[in-house]
Write a protein that holds these residues in place. Structure first.
Motif, PDB file in Angstrom:
ATOM      1  N   LEU A   1       0.725  -1.368  -0.027  1.00 52.96           N
ATOM      2  CA  LEU A   1       0.084  -0.039  -0.001  1.00 52.96           C
ATOM      3  C   LEU A   1       0.816   1.253  -0.004  1.00 52.96           C
ATOM      4  CD1 LEU A   1      -2.668   1.247   0.187  1.00 52.96           C
ATOM      5  CD2 LEU A   1      -2.762   1.010   2.616  1.00 52.96           C
ATOM      6  N   SER A   2       1.862   1.300   0.875  1.00 52.09           N
ATOM      7  CA  SER A   2       2.698   2.246   0.968  1.00 52.09           C
ATOM      8  C   SER A   2       3.589   2.654  -0.374  1.00 52.09           C
ATOM      9  CB  SER A   2       3.666   2.193   1.944  1.00 52.09           C
ATOM     10  OG  SER A   2       4.768   3.355   2.090  1.00 52.09           O
ATOM     11  N   GLU A   3       3.938   1.477  -1.002  1.00 53.06           N
ATOM     12  CA  GLU A   3       4.774   1.602  -2.297  1.00 53.06           C
ATOM     13  C   GLU A   3       3.665   2.268  -3.390  1.00 53.06           C
ATOM     14  OE1 GLU A   3       6.312  -2.230  -2.889  1.00 53.06           O
ATOM     15  OE2 GLU A   3       8.117  -1.921  -1.455  1.00 53.06           O
ATOM     16  N   ALA A   4       2.624   1.630  -3.566  1.00 51.29           N
ATOM     17  CA  ALA A   4       1.422   2.137  -4.631  1.00 51.29           C
ATOM     18  C   ALA A   4       1.176   3.614  -4.203  1.00 51.29           C
ATOM     19  CB  ALA A   4       0.305   1.251  -4.272  1.00 51.29           C
ATOM     20  N   ARG A   5       1.225   4.227  -3.137  1.00 51.24           N
ATOM     21  CA  ARG A   5       0.919   5.734  -2.834  1.00 51.24           C
ATOM     22  C   ARG A   5       2.223   6.309  -3.522  1.00 51.24           C
ATOM     23  NH1 ARG A   5      -2.546   6.839   1.674  1.00 51.24           N
ATOM     24  NH2 ARG A   5      -1.006   8.593   2.275  1.00 51.24           N
ATOM     25  N   SER A   6       3.551   5.810  -3.240  1.00 53.19           N
ATOM     26  CA  SER A   6       4.681   6.413  -3.696  1.00 53.19           C
ATOM     27  C   SER A   6       4.839   6.556  -5.101  1.00 53.19           C
ATOM     28  CB  SER A   6       5.648   5.678  -3.068  1.00 53.19           C
ATOM     29  OG  SER A   6       6.040   5.934  -1.833  1.00 53.19           O
TER      30      SER A   6
ATOM     31  N   ALA B   1      -0.162  19.005  -9.007  1.00 52.08           N
ATOM     32  CA  ALA B   1      -1.211  19.718  -8.535  1.00 52.08           C
ATOM     33  C   ALA B   1      -2.153  18.468  -7.908  1.00 52.08           C
ATOM     34  CB  ALA B   1      -1.821  20.740  -9.198  1.00 52.08           C
ATOM     35  N   TYR B   2      -2.045  17.642  -8.428  1.00 50.74           N
ATOM     36  CA  TYR B   2      -3.406  16.468  -8.198  1.00 50.74           C
ATOM     37  C   TYR B   2      -2.640  15.348  -7.382  1.00 50.74           C
ATOM     38  CZ  TYR B   2      -5.354  18.882 -11.970  1.00 50.74           C
ATOM     39  OH  TYR B   2      -5.982  19.537 -12.955  1.00 50.74           O
ATOM     40  N   ALA B   3      -1.355  15.460  -6.958  1.00 52.28           N
ATOM     41  CA  ALA B   3      -0.696  14.267  -6.415  1.00 52.28           C
ATOM     42  C   ALA B   3      -1.107  14.018  -4.992  1.00 52.28           C
ATOM     43  CB  ALA B   3       0.990  14.579  -6.318  1.00 52.28           C
ATOM     44  N   ASP B   4      -1.582  15.033  -4.216  1.00 51.70           N
ATOM     45  CA  ASP B   4      -2.070  14.933  -2.874  1.00 51.70           C
ATOM     46  C   ASP B   4      -3.291  14.129  -2.613  1.00 51.70           C
ATOM     47  OD1 ASP B   4       0.250  16.102  -1.619  1.00 51.70           O
ATOM     48  OD2 ASP B   4      -0.585  18.111  -1.443  1.00 51.70           O
ATOM     49  N   ASP B   5      -4.262  14.712  -3.607  1.00 49.38           N
ATOM     50  CA  ASP B   5      -5.488  13.956  -3.679  1.00 49.38           C
ATOM     51  C   ASP B   5      -5.625  12.488  -4.081  1.00 49.38           C
ATOM     52  OD1 ASP B   5      -6.526  16.378  -2.598  1.00 49.38           O
ATOM     53  OD2 ASP B   5      -7.729  16.897  -4.500  1.00 49.38           O
ATOM     54  N   ALA B   6      -4.923  12.326  -5.236  1.00 57.13           N
ATOM     55  CA  ALA B   6      -4.616  11.131  -5.886  1.00 57.13           C
ATOM     56  C   ALA B   6      -3.812  10.080  -4.963  1.00 57.13           C
ATOM     57  CB  ALA B   6      -3.611  11.058  -6.951  1.00 57.13           C
ATOM     58  N   GLU B   7      -3.169  10.494  -4.173  1.00 53.37           N
ATOM     59  CA  GLU B   7      -2.459   9.643  -3.192  1.00 53.37           C
ATOM     60  C   GLU B   7      -3.439   9.556  -2.062  1.00 53.37           C
ATOM     61  OE1 GLU B   7       1.511   9.500  -0.301  1.00 53.37           O
ATOM     62  OE2 GLU B   7       1.197  11.224  -1.507  1.00 53.37           O
ATOM     63  N   LEU B   8      -4.047  10.127  -1.743  1.00 54.25           N
ATOM     64  CA  LEU B   8      -4.981   9.765  -0.559  1.00 54.25           C
ATOM     65  C   LEU B   8      -6.364   8.788  -1.016  1.00 54.25           C
ATOM     66  CD1 LEU B   8      -6.149  10.406   2.378  1.00 54.25           C
ATOM     67  CD2 LEU B   8      -7.306  12.464   1.353  1.00 54.25           C
ATOM     68  N   LEU B   9      -6.448   9.014  -2.304  1.00 56.29           N
ATOM     69  CA  LEU B   9      -7.613   8.180  -2.785  1.00 56.29           C
ATOM     70  C   LEU B   9      -6.998   6.855  -3.030  1.00 56.29           C
ATOM     71  CD1 LEU B   9      -9.593  10.759  -5.096  1.00 56.29           C
ATOM     72  CD2 LEU B   9     -10.362   9.774  -2.782  1.00 56.29           C
ATOM     73  N   THR B  10      -6.063   6.717  -3.611  1.00 55.01           N
ATOM     74  CA  THR B  10      -5.386   5.531  -3.775  1.00 55.01           C
ATOM     75  C   THR B  10      -5.414   4.760  -2.471  1.00 55.01           C
ATOM     76  OG1 THR B  10      -3.740   6.235  -5.476  1.00 55.01           O
ATOM     77  CG2 THR B  10      -2.932   4.287  -4.385  1.00 55.01           C
TER      78      THR B  10
ATOM     79  N   LEU C   1     -14.574   9.993  -1.700  1.00 55.25           N
ATOM     80  CA  LEU C   1     -14.610  10.122  -2.850  1.00 55.25           C
ATOM     81  C   LEU C   1     -15.533  11.126  -3.535  1.00 55.25           C
ATOM     82  CD1 LEU C   1     -14.966   6.162  -4.179  1.00 55.25           C
ATOM     83  CD2 LEU C   1     -13.062   7.966  -4.756  1.00 55.25           C
ATOM     84  N   ASP C   2     -16.616  11.222  -2.788  1.00 55.09           N
ATOM     85  CA  ASP C   2     -17.575  12.407  -3.230  1.00 55.09           C
ATOM     86  C   ASP C   2     -17.008  13.817  -2.993  1.00 55.09           C
ATOM     87  OD1 ASP C   2     -19.668  10.607  -4.083  1.00 55.09           O
ATOM     88  OD2 ASP C   2     -20.532  10.624  -1.917  1.00 55.09           O
ATOM     89  N   ALA C   3     -15.869  13.813  -1.965  1.00 56.83           N
ATOM     90  CA  ALA C   3     -15.450  15.120  -1.885  1.00 56.83           C
ATOM     91  C   ALA C   3     -14.427  15.474  -2.720  1.00 56.83           C
ATOM     92  CB  ALA C   3     -14.967  15.059  -0.322  1.00 56.83           C
ATOM     93  N   LEU C   4     -13.502  14.385  -2.884  1.00 59.42           N
ATOM     94  CA  LEU C   4     -12.362  14.718  -3.750  1.00 59.42           C
ATOM     95  C   LEU C   4     -12.365  14.550  -5.211  1.00 59.42           C
ATOM     96  CD1 LEU C   4      -9.617  13.281  -1.280  1.00 59.42           C
ATOM     97  CD2 LEU C   4     -10.328  15.664  -1.504  1.00 59.42           C
TER      98      LEU C   4
ATOM     99  N   GLU D   1     -11.924   9.888 -10.944  1.00 54.86           N
ATOM    100  CA  GLU D   1     -11.180  10.864 -11.689  1.00 54.86           C
ATOM    101  C   GLU D   1     -11.188  12.223 -10.971  1.00 54.86           C
ATOM    102  OE1 GLU D   1     -13.534  11.572 -15.356  1.00 54.86           O
ATOM    103  OE2 GLU D   1     -13.304   9.469 -16.119  1.00 54.86           O
ATOM    104  N   ILE D   2      -9.795  12.717 -10.988  1.00 50.90           N
ATOM    105  CA  ILE D   2      -9.289  13.844 -10.283  1.00 50.90           C
ATOM    106  C   ILE D   2      -8.971  14.946 -11.521  1.00 50.90           C
ATOM    107  CG2 ILE D   2      -7.952  14.936  -8.390  1.00 50.90           C
ATOM    108  CD1 ILE D   2      -7.320  11.971  -7.725  1.00 50.90           C
ATOM    109  N   GLY D   3      -9.320  16.301 -11.282  1.00 53.19           N
ATOM    110  CA  GLY D   3      -8.881  17.354 -12.198  1.00 53.19           C
ATOM    111  C   GLY D   3      -9.745  18.377 -12.378  1.00 53.19           C
ATOM    112  N   PRO D   4      -9.728  19.280 -13.193  1.00 54.13           N
ATOM    113  CA  PRO D   4     -10.602  20.453 -13.347  1.00 54.13           C
ATOM    114  C   PRO D   4     -11.965  20.124 -13.597  1.00 54.13           C
ATOM    115  CG  PRO D   4      -9.247  20.219 -15.245  1.00 54.13           C
ATOM    116  CD  PRO D   4      -8.778  19.137 -14.352  1.00 54.13           C
ATOM    117  N   PRO D   5     -13.010  20.647 -13.034  1.00 59.55           N
ATOM    118  CA  PRO D   5     -14.308  20.428 -13.394  1.00 59.55           C
ATOM    119  C   PRO D   5     -14.724  20.316 -14.783  1.00 59.55           C
ATOM    120  CG  PRO D   5     -14.266  22.208 -11.637  1.00 59.55           C
ATOM    121  CD  PRO D   5     -12.926  21.972 -12.291  1.00 59.55           C
TER     122      PRO D   5
END
Length: 690
Positions: free
Chosen positions: A570-575, A588-597, A656-659, A677-681
């Motif tokens: 799990l830790s390696e996947a986040r990295s 810019a999307y790294a923090d949200d993507a890591e948290l959702l991962t 998921l709903d929030a991010l 999916e993460i990104g601009p609306p």
């Protein structure tokens, strides 16, 4: 005459001593003078009329070093209280020659032990010293010759193949063992003389003469034809006798040569030539030595030729029983290798196979029949065909091995076999593996890490049917794009002097450090392990790689498998997610993507019974968005819950709903995939479940 002869007319003692070049001396230590008779002065090379009675004058001819050594001998005798001493030293004479002189002296002391006189004899010891030097030189020569024979025999005793023999003769120390400055070795093949080894400075000019007709005109060929050695003390005379050597005479820096036939059990195998820079003659002992060396080389070559012939036959038989062609597979690449044991000449029982299966799948198998003989090879051939037939009929992997075990038990043989068999669907990455007492496969992940999945196993083939236990439990593995499955027999991991665990660790390290391609990785493993250890066992190796899926430069993609039992996964996947987004310019999307991962994978690892495949990709839209997908084998879909204030779980879908801009769940074969999916609306954000 009375002072030199006795009354009977015979020579007196002094005359007889003088005739034997032996004189006497009387050295008064207190007065510092020495009285030496004429014979003694002659031995010292001093004329009577020029001698002043001083000890220093007597030894003026001696070299300073010899004079110093003589003084040490005398002083040591005087200080130690000894009553006598002797010494041998060379005395240079007027004619330029050197005379060896031997002094034997007695030290006379007074009542208090004080030395006051030395009396003794001095004689010419040149004849005996020359004889002693001759014997010493002869002994040294014999020792040197014996050492040459022993070292050559010792080096060739370890030679198994013809290549080993040539390496021992031309490698480091080879020329020194032969006592030569140059060496050439030729073997008779198909009526011609093929020079297979050249060693020594300037011999490279003969490179284009490696293939020679076996006919007169060349000294090595004539030696082979006649069976008689040829010794030449002058290279120029040799060139006059063999004009074909004339173009090379100026470039070959040798003065003498010995051409020797190589004969073993009345069969002429070839010939060898020894070249010398300093030698101009060959004594009887030296000729016998070179002939002895030739006999040793001939015996080693005879053994090596027989070994190579038998090994070539065995290797050919083994190759005939292995698949002639490996089929190409869609969605991946396969490389296979077979290496026969270096230390043996028998056929082995190791094998591999690649079997095309219905619905685009492929079966891969690696196995090992007990024993190293033609019987093992025959069983291997039959067992390979049986497994291919059972697999081709569409049976599941456990059934294939159960039937193969029964087949082997019915062959009326005491041999058993181990193997690993797997059916792979490279379109989905699903691998169904079974083991029969064999090594577990390895999986190389896309980031170079190597995993050793726990593949359940049963008893070896044949043994299982004898004991009525033909259960071969199936283990499902997943290959994400770019991952590699490695299967091998134990010859690749059994390192001499080490346990199996060390060999497996070395294999994992080699797989991790190797190149990603299947063919390149197979070569890498052969070089790093099999060739390095000098395998005493056969090796079968199979490498299956699922084609990588990097996406495109505009829409890159990475895949990673996270095993449920891997605490670091799990830790390696986040990295991996964070680093990939940085590399793609989407920091810019790294923090949200890591948290959702972490949330998506944690949910799978906690609430399902298997691992998960993570896919991170960039959607090629005008405004780029990041898409995360986690695929698992569970058919249970995520459901919304309303966690209380003290609840420790149940907030995953809320995150998921929030991010995420959008997320959803899709059925995938035997399981599902949860994506977001993460990104601009966008103008159509969608909603839960897409």
């Amino acid at each position: 005459m009375t002072d030199k002869k006795g009354h009977s007319g015979e020579f007196g003692p002094e005359v007889r001593l003088a005739m034997n070049r032996t004189g006497s001396f009387d050295w008064d230590l207190d007065a510092g003078t020495i009285d030496v008779d004429e014979a003694g002065l002659s031995v010292f090379g001093v004329r009577p009329e020029g001698f002043d009675g001083r000890p220093g004058t007597l030894v003026l001819r001696l070299e300073p070093g010899e004079r110093a050594r003589l003084e040490v001998v005398i002083k040591d005798a005087l200080r130690s209280g000894r009553s006598s001493y002797e010494a041998r030293f060379p005395v240079p004479l007027e004619d330029g020659s050197v005379q060896w002189t031997h002094v034997q002296a007695r030290v006379l002391r007074d009542g208090e032990g004080h030395a006051h006189r030395i009396v003794g004899v001095v004689r010419d010891a040149t004849p005996e010293m020359a004889h002693s030097t001759f014997l010493t030189d002869l002994r040294k020569q014999r020792e040197r010759q014996t050492d040459m024979v022993e070292r050559t025999t010792r080096a060739l005793s370890r030679a198994v193949t013809v290549d080993d023999v040539t390496a021992a003769l031309t490698g480091p120390g080879g020329l020194a063992r032969l006592g030569a400055d140059g060496f050439a070795l030729g073997l008779v093949e198909n009526g011609a003389l093929q020079v297979i080894a050249l060693s020594g400075e300037s011999l490279e000019v003969l490179d284009h003469l490696r293939d020679q007709k076996l006919e007169p005109g060349r000294p090595l060929a004539e030696t082979v034809l006649s069976g008689r050695p040829l010794f030449s003390s002058s290279f120029q005379e040799l060139v006059r006798g063999y004009p074909l050597l004339a173009p090379y005479a100026d470039r070959l820096r040798f003065r003498a040569a010995a051409y020797l036939p190589l004969v073993a059990q009345a069969r002429t195998l070839g010939g060898m030539a020894l070249f010398y820079r300093g030698r101009t003659t060959f004594s009887a002992d030296e000729r016998n030595l070179t002939l002895g060396l030739a006999a040793i080389v001939a015996q080693s070559l005879q053994r090596a030729i027989l070994f190579d012939e038998e090994r070539e036959l065995a290797t050919g038989l083994q190759a005939a029983m292995l698949p002639r062609r490996i089929p190409e597979v869609e969605g991946g690449e396969i490389a296979v290798r077979y290496h026969s044991a270096w230390s043996g000449r028998e056929v082995g029982g190791d094998w591999y196979d690649v079997i095309p299966l219905p619905r685009g799948r492929v079966g891969v198998v690696v196995g090992d029949v007990q024993g190293h003989d033609t019987h093992a090879a025959a069983i291997m051939g039959q067992l390979r065909i049986a497994i291919r037939a059972y697999a081709g009929e569409g049976h599941a992997p456990p059934t294939v091995l159960a039937r193969a075990s029964r087949f082997l038990a019915e062959l009326d043989t005491e041999r058993f076999a181990t193997c690993t068999y797997a059916q792979a669907d490279l379109a989905t990455g699903t691998v169904q593996a079974v083991r029969a007492g064999h090594l577990e496969p390895l999986i190389r992940h896309t980031d170079g890490r190597v995993g050793r999945p726990k593949v359940a196993g049963g008893l070896p083939l044949g043994v299982a049917s004898v004991f009525g236990d033909e259960e071969y439990p199936e283990t499902r593995l997943d290959l994400v794009p770019g991952e590699t499955l490695v299967m091998c027999t134990d010859g690749l991991v059994e390192q001499p002097g080490a346990d199996l665990g060390q060999g497996l660790a070395a294999l994992e390290e080699a797989v991790s450090s190797g190149p990603p391609g299947a063919e390149a990785l197979a070569d890498h493993l052969s070089e790093r392990l099999w060739e390095r250890w000098g395998a005493g066992d056969d090796v079968a190796l199979l490498v299956l790689r699922r084609s990588p899926d990097p996406g495109t430069p505009r829409a890159p993609r990475v895949h990673q498998y996270i095993h449920q039992a891997d605490p670091q996964g799990l830790s390696e996947a986040r990295s991996v997610v964070r680093q990939a987004l940085r590399d793609w310019g989407l920091r810019a999307y790294a923090d949200d993507a890591e948290l959702l991962t972490g949330e998506l994978l944690g949910n799978v690892l906690l609430h399902t019974e298997g691992g998960a495949v993570l896919t991170l990709e960039v959607l090629p839209e005008p405004e780029r968005r990041v898409r995360l997908s986690v695929q698992d084998r569970s058919s249970a879909w995520p459901r919304r819950r309303t966690p209380g204030e003290a609840a420790t779980s149940g907030r995953g879908l809320l995150l998921l709903d929030a991010l995420a801009l959008r997320w959803g769940v899709e059925p995938r074969g035997e399981g599902k995939a949860v994506w977001c999916e993460i990104g601009p609306p966008s103008s159509d954000p969608g909603g839960p479940y897409g």
